[in-house]
Design an enzyme around this catalytic site. Sequence first.
Site, PDB file in Angstrom:
ATOM      1  N   ALA A   1       0.645  -1.087  -0.148  1.00 45.01           N
ATOM      2  CA  ALA A   1      -0.035  -0.160  -0.159  1.00 45.01           C
ATOM      3  C   ALA A   1       0.731   1.331   0.027  1.00 45.01           C
ATOM      4  CB  ALA A   1      -1.053   0.033   1.216  1.00 45.01           C
ATOM      5  N   TYR A   2       1.973   0.975   0.709  1.00 42.36           N
ATOM      6  CA  TYR A   2       3.003   2.284   0.900  1.00 42.36           C
ATOM      7  C   TYR A   2       3.460   2.710  -0.583  1.00 42.36           C
ATOM      8  CZ  TYR A   2       7.751   4.456   1.544  1.00 42.36           C
ATOM      9  OH  TYR A   2       8.596   5.231   1.414  1.00 42.36           O
ATOM     10  N   SER A   3       3.825   1.444  -1.283  1.00 50.33           N
ATOM     11  CA  SER A   3       4.445   1.704  -2.919  1.00 50.33           C
ATOM     12  C   SER A   3       3.344   2.259  -3.602  1.00 50.33           C
ATOM     13  CB  SER A   3       5.269   0.218  -2.979  1.00 50.33           C
ATOM     14  OG  SER A   3       6.119   0.064  -2.008  1.00 50.33           O
TER      15      SER A   3
END
Length: 254
Positions: free
Chosen positions: A159-161
């Site tokens: 999700a961060y990426s």
Amino acid sequence: MKRLAGKTALVTGSSRGIGRATALRLAREGATVAVHYADNADAAKATLAAIEEEGGRAFLVRAELGVPGDVDTLFQGLTAGLREATGKEELNILVNNAGVMGGVKPEDLTPEIFDRLIAVNAKAPLFLTQRVLSIMPDGGRIINIGTGLLRYANPDEVAYSMSKGALDQISLHFARLLGPRNITVNTVSPGITNNGSPIFDVPEAREFMANMNAFKRIAEPEDVGDVVAFLASDDARWITGTFVDASGGTLLGG
Ligand code: NAP
């Protein structure tokens, strides 16, 4: 002559880590720097003090990103600070650095965690960029801090990426939009970089992290801040819309 004399810069999230090193380097090059932070006023003041000790110029701007009204708050603090420090509301360099990490296993992700990552890492930089364009003269610089995880798989950071992938799209599309104004827009992507987190004090973890890059040492924030400063300079005028790998060769593998 300092490369950024007479210029102004906003570095979001410059109370600590890569943002602080970037703010220090830009100030050393002569820019007046807006040191932005969310909560950690002591750390932000320490960045300001470090800049002033070296004879540089800076001021503080507090604004939490990822909440309603975030960009309004930041923009008002920025323009007030610019007016006071320089007598005009003009921003030459924007570094979208503030960000939150994920570190959540794919099976534990929730819509709330996802929304927060997108709000801080992608939505706030997009609307901040849109907003500051009204005070950015021709020849400006926009630098988005991405991540090597845009090219290197880590399921715990999916999700961060994704949020950083969205940020990276700003570079591609705004580079084309702003080319006629000689404003460059690029993404600088660090690998694991010492931001003072306790993990960097654990010898086994240090060895593991150092072995991930080609140079076999832990990256320091200055390793990334110096790349940002280059992109902010006139020497980088012909680089736009691109992904700059500042991971010390982590993406080379091996
Ligand atoms: P850091 O040391 O964790 O510091 C984060 C900075 O962002 C602080 O100044 C913090 O302000 C600010 N910030 C965090 N959340 C915010 C929010 N919601 N609103 C406003 N400000 C906020 O950061 P870092 O590790 O140097 O990372 C900087 C950037 O590089 C991030 O975008 C990160 O994703 C990216 N990056 C880092 C690494 C790495 O290994 N360090 C690797 C790849 C990419 P306060 O001090 O007030 O909390």
